[in-house]
Write a protein that holds these residues in place. Structure first.
Motif, PDB file in Angstrom:
ATOM      1  N   TRP A 159      25.394  72.116   4.013  1.00 19.33           N
ATOM      2  CA  TRP A 159      24.293  72.632   4.833  1.00 19.33           C
ATOM      3  C   TRP A 159      23.147  73.095   3.947  1.00 19.33           C
ATOM      4  O   TRP A 159      21.971  72.888   4.252  1.00 19.33           O
ATOM      5  N   LEU A 160      23.512  73.733   2.823  1.00 17.14           N
ATOM      6  CA  LEU A 160      22.501  74.192   1.878  1.00 17.14           C
ATOM      7  C   LEU A 160      21.759  73.014   1.258  1.00 17.14           C
ATOM      8  O   LEU A 160      20.526  73.000   1.205  1.00 17.14           O
ATOM      9  N   TYR A 161      22.513  72.028   0.779  1.00 18.12           N
ATOM     10  CA  TYR A 161      21.870  70.885   0.136  1.00 18.12           C
ATOM     11  C   TYR A 161      20.984  70.118   1.106  1.00 18.12           C
ATOM     12  O   TYR A 161      19.833  69.769   0.790  1.00 18.12           O
ATOM     13  N   ALA A 162      21.499  69.838   2.308  1.00 24.43           N
ATOM     14  CA  ALA A 162      20.715  69.092   3.290  1.00 24.43           C
ATOM     15  C   ALA A 162      19.444  69.834   3.658  1.00 24.43           C
ATOM     16  O   ALA A 162      18.363  69.233   3.771  1.00 24.43           O
ATOM     17  N   SER A 163      19.554  71.148   3.824  1.00 26.04           N
ATOM     18  CA  SER A 163      18.380  71.944   4.194  1.00 26.04           C
ATOM     19  C   SER A 163      17.346  71.944   3.073  1.00 26.04           C
ATOM     20  O   SER A 163      16.140  71.856   3.314  1.00 26.04           O
ATOM     21  N   THR A 181      16.685  81.359  -1.913  1.00 29.70           N
ATOM     22  CA  THR A 181      17.988  81.993  -2.073  1.00 29.70           C
ATOM     23  C   THR A 181      18.205  82.339  -3.537  1.00 29.70           C
ATOM     24  O   THR A 181      17.349  82.080  -4.388  1.00 29.70           O
ATOM     25  N   SER A 182      19.351  82.915  -3.846  1.00 28.20           N
ATOM     26  CA  SER A 182      19.652  83.299  -5.226  1.00 28.20           C
ATOM     27  C   SER A 182      21.093  82.953  -5.584  1.00 28.20           C
ATOM     28  O   SER A 182      21.803  83.749  -6.214  1.00 28.20           O
ATOM     29  N   LEU A 183      21.539  81.765  -5.194  1.00 25.63           N
ATOM     30  CA  LEU A 183      22.898  81.348  -5.513  1.00 25.63           C
ATOM     31  C   LEU A 183      23.073  81.249  -7.029  1.00 25.63           C
ATOM     32  O   LEU A 183      22.145  80.877  -7.746  1.00 25.63           O
ATOM     33  N   PRO A 184      24.265  81.562  -7.534  1.00 28.68           N
ATOM     34  CA  PRO A 184      24.516  81.494  -8.975  1.00 28.68           C
ATOM     35  C   PRO A 184      24.699  80.050  -9.443  1.00 28.68           C
ATOM     36  O   PRO A 184      25.153  79.191  -8.688  1.00 28.68           O
ATOM     37  N   GLU A 185      24.341  79.821 -10.693  1.00 25.94           N
ATOM     38  CA  GLU A 185      24.552  78.494 -11.277  1.00 25.94           C
ATOM     39  C   GLU A 185      26.043  78.247 -11.516  1.00 25.94           C
ATOM     40  O   GLU A 185      26.825  79.171 -11.700  1.00 25.94           O
ATOM     41  N   SER A 186      26.423  76.971 -11.519  1.00 26.12           N
ATOM     42  CA  SER A 186      27.781  76.587 -11.877  1.00 26.12           C
ATOM     43  C   SER A 186      27.755  75.142 -12.338  1.00 26.12           C
ATOM     44  O   SER A 186      26.940  74.341 -11.868  1.00 26.12           O
ATOM     45  N   GLU A 218      26.801  87.542   0.932  1.00 28.35           N
ATOM     46  CA  GLU A 218      25.458  88.082   0.744  1.00 28.35           C
ATOM     47  C   GLU A 218      24.454  86.977   0.389  1.00 28.35           C
ATOM     48  O   GLU A 218      23.337  86.959   0.900  1.00 28.35           O
ATOM     49  N   HIS A 219      24.858  86.058  -0.479  1.00 24.91           N
ATOM     50  CA  HIS A 219      23.997  84.930  -0.816  1.00 24.91           C
ATOM     51  C   HIS A 219      23.708  84.057   0.400  1.00 24.91           C
ATOM     52  O   HIS A 219      22.572  83.674   0.668  1.00 24.91           O
ATOM     53  N   TYR A 220      24.770  83.729   1.128  1.00 19.80           N
ATOM     54  CA  TYR A 220      24.638  82.782   2.243  1.00 19.80           C
ATOM     55  C   TYR A 220      23.889  83.396   3.417  1.00 19.80           C
ATOM     56  O   TYR A 220      23.213  82.697   4.177  1.00 19.80           O
ATOM     57  N   ARG A 221      24.004  84.710   3.560  1.00 22.62           N
ATOM     58  CA  ARG A 221      23.310  85.414   4.638  1.00 22.62           C
ATOM     59  C   ARG A 221      21.796  85.142   4.600  1.00 22.62           C
ATOM     60  O   ARG A 221      21.166  84.936   5.636  1.00 22.62           O
ATOM     61  N   VAL A 222      21.236  85.139   3.402  1.00 25.83           N
ATOM     62  CA  VAL A 222      19.803  84.905   3.249  1.00 25.83           C
ATOM     63  C   VAL A 222      19.414  83.563   3.862  1.00 25.83           C
ATOM     64  O   VAL A 222      18.421  83.449   4.602  1.00 25.83           O
ATOM     65  N   GLY A 246      37.915  77.759   2.917  1.00 23.37           N
ATOM     66  CA  GLY A 246      37.892  78.811   3.923  1.00 23.37           C
ATOM     67  C   GLY A 246      36.570  79.488   4.190  1.00 23.37           C
ATOM     68  O   GLY A 246      36.475  80.312   5.103  1.00 23.37           O
ATOM     69  N   PHE A 247      35.517  79.169   3.419  1.00 29.37           N
ATOM     70  CA  PHE A 247      34.210  79.779   3.685  1.00 29.37           C
ATOM     71  C   PHE A 247      33.608  79.132   4.936  1.00 29.37           C
ATOM     72  O   PHE A 247      33.505  77.916   5.027  1.00 29.37           O
ATOM     73  N   TYR A 248      33.200  79.974   5.902  1.00 27.21           N
ATOM     74  CA  TYR A 248      32.747  79.444   7.196  1.00 27.21           C
ATOM     75  C   TYR A 248      31.450  80.105   7.644  1.00 27.21           C
ATOM     76  O   TYR A 248      31.433  81.262   8.057  1.00 27.21           O
ATOM     77  N   PRO A 249      30.324  79.381   7.573  1.00 22.04           N
ATOM     78  CA  PRO A 249      29.045  79.880   8.112  1.00 22.04           C
ATOM     79  C   PRO A 249      28.730  79.224   9.460  1.00 22.04           C
ATOM     80  O   PRO A 249      29.033  78.048   9.679  1.00 22.04           O
ATOM     81  N   TRP A 250      28.074  79.979  10.341  1.00 23.30           N
ATOM     82  CA  TRP A 250      27.808  79.488  11.704  1.00 23.30           C
ATOM     83  C   TRP A 250      26.555  80.147  12.244  1.00 23.30           C
ATOM     84  O   TRP A 250      26.277  81.317  11.951  1.00 23.30           O
ATOM     85  N   VAL A 251      25.783  79.415  13.025  1.00 22.67           N
ATOM     86  CA  VAL A 251      24.696  80.011  13.804  1.00 22.67           C
ATOM     87  C   VAL A 251      24.850  79.599  15.261  1.00 22.67           C
ATOM     88  O   VAL A 251      25.266  78.482  15.578  1.00 22.67           O
ATOM     89  N   GLU A 252      24.530  80.499  16.128  1.00 21.83           N
ATOM     90  CA  GLU A 252      24.600  80.253  17.583  1.00 21.83           C
ATOM     91  C   GLU A 252      23.543  79.223  17.968  1.00 21.83           C
ATOM     92  O   GLU A 252      22.473  79.162  17.367  1.00 21.83           O
ATOM     93  N   ALA A 253      23.845  78.387  18.952  1.00 23.00           N
ATOM     94  CA  ALA A 253      22.981  77.255  19.303  1.00 23.00           C
ATOM     95  C   ALA A 253      21.565  77.689  19.646  1.00 23.00           C
ATOM     96  O   ALA A 253      20.603  76.960  19.358  1.00 23.00           O
TER      97      ALA A 253
END
Length: 307
Positions: free
Chosen positions: A63-67, A166-171, A186-190, A259-266
């Motif tokens: 979702w991050l990459y596509a956005s 955003t401020s995701l860490p490098e890897s 906290e990162h994904y919330r932004v 197991g990481f799960y992000p979601w937004v309401e329609a």
């Protein structure tokens, strides 16, 4: 400072996390709900995961990459081929027979695409079918930024954070754009809050170019989805539920294999996320998190534990 007592809605959410059959086997996790401007409520179950715990995002990376990609190009400028790489109908697939982590120091996006790692190739017979696989996005990244590394100057993450604010860490593994990013709640919330408040090109394209993606659906060659008639859009799922006998989109998400799960309401009124990490060679941790997260969300919404 003494925290105010939990509201009936907050207590229902906590009780559900601690006792719902969908949640009790998941280990420690952090759950949160919020809107476009604020975190409304969040809590940890157990002591090892908080909102700042950094973990592999796995497919929540998609979702991050596509956005970021749509943000960088502009939706109106996307070609038909680019859209197919973002909704997983391009026919570009990983071989499945090679090292797929792409986590070695010095690995580029191009290396990750190649035979030593994901060994992506074009499969004519799958072109036009939905096939859930990181190869589609790896091909897109190869053509757009093949020389980038996961860390250092002009890394994949530098580009991503620049596009998304955003401020995701490098890897090192971030060269695998469909599943190699790391981050915390906290990162994904932004990202989710900016998505809700129309700060991205993706904000108004959450339903764009969506294709059937449920088992047995038309044109579906491979899908990990198990519940209901989901569609897949530009790097994320369109979750659908039966409402008065009609399938309707109720939310958008991008569950990760660990197991990481992000979601937004329609209607883009609220976001939710559940952050946890559990390595499981059989996969399926994202779906387990999805079921638990929605139990908690329902409890929070109604003020009634879902047990």
């Amino acid at each position: 400072m003494v925290r105010a007592a939990l509201t009936v809605y907050e207590q229902a959410a906590v009780d559900t996390a601690n006792a719902s059959p969908d949640c009790t086997s998941l280990g420690d996790f952090y759950w949160e709900v919020g809107n476009g401007t604020a975190k409304l409520f969040g809590f940890s179950r157990g002591s090892t995961v908080s909102e700042t715990t950094v973990m592999p995002l796995a497919s929540a990376s998609k979702w991050l990459y596509a956005s970021a990609y749509v943000q960088s190009k502009g939706y109106a400028n996307l070609s038909a081929a680019e859209k197919k790489q973002l909704n997983f109908t391009s026919g570009h697939l990983e071989s499945g027979n090679t090292v797929t982590s792409c986590g070695d120091t010095g690995t580029t996006v191009s290396d990750c695409y190649g035979p030593s790692y994901k060994d992506v190739s074009y499969r004519l017979l799958q072109d036009g079918n939905f096939y859930y696989d990181g190869g589609h996005m790896q091909k897109l990244a190869l053509d757009d930024m093949g020389a980038r590394l996961g860390t250092g100057l002009a890394s994949v993450i530098d580009w991503l954070n620049g596009q998304l604010g955003t401020s995701l860490p490098e890897s090192n593994g971030a060269v695998a754009v469909a599943g190699g990013f790391w981050g915390s709640a906290e990162h994904y919330r932004v990202f989710l809050q900016k998505l809700l408040t129309n700060q991205y090109a993706m904000s108004v394209r959450l339903n764009a170019d969506a294709v059937p993606a449920w088992p047995g659906g038309p044109g579906v060659a491979y899908t990990p989805w198990v519940t209901g008639q989901a569609y897949y859009g530009l790097g994320h799922w369109l979750e659908r539920e039966l409402v008065s006998g009609t399938w309707k989109v109720t939310g958008h998400s991008s569950p990760g294999a660990f197991g990481f799960y992000p979601w937004v309401e329609a209607g883009k009124s609220q976001y939710m996320l559940l952050a946890r990490y559990r390595a499981n060679s059989a996969g399926g941790e994202g779906e387990l998190s999805r079921a638990c997260a929605h139990d908690i969300y329902k409890a929070y919404t109604l003020g009634v534990p879902q047990l």
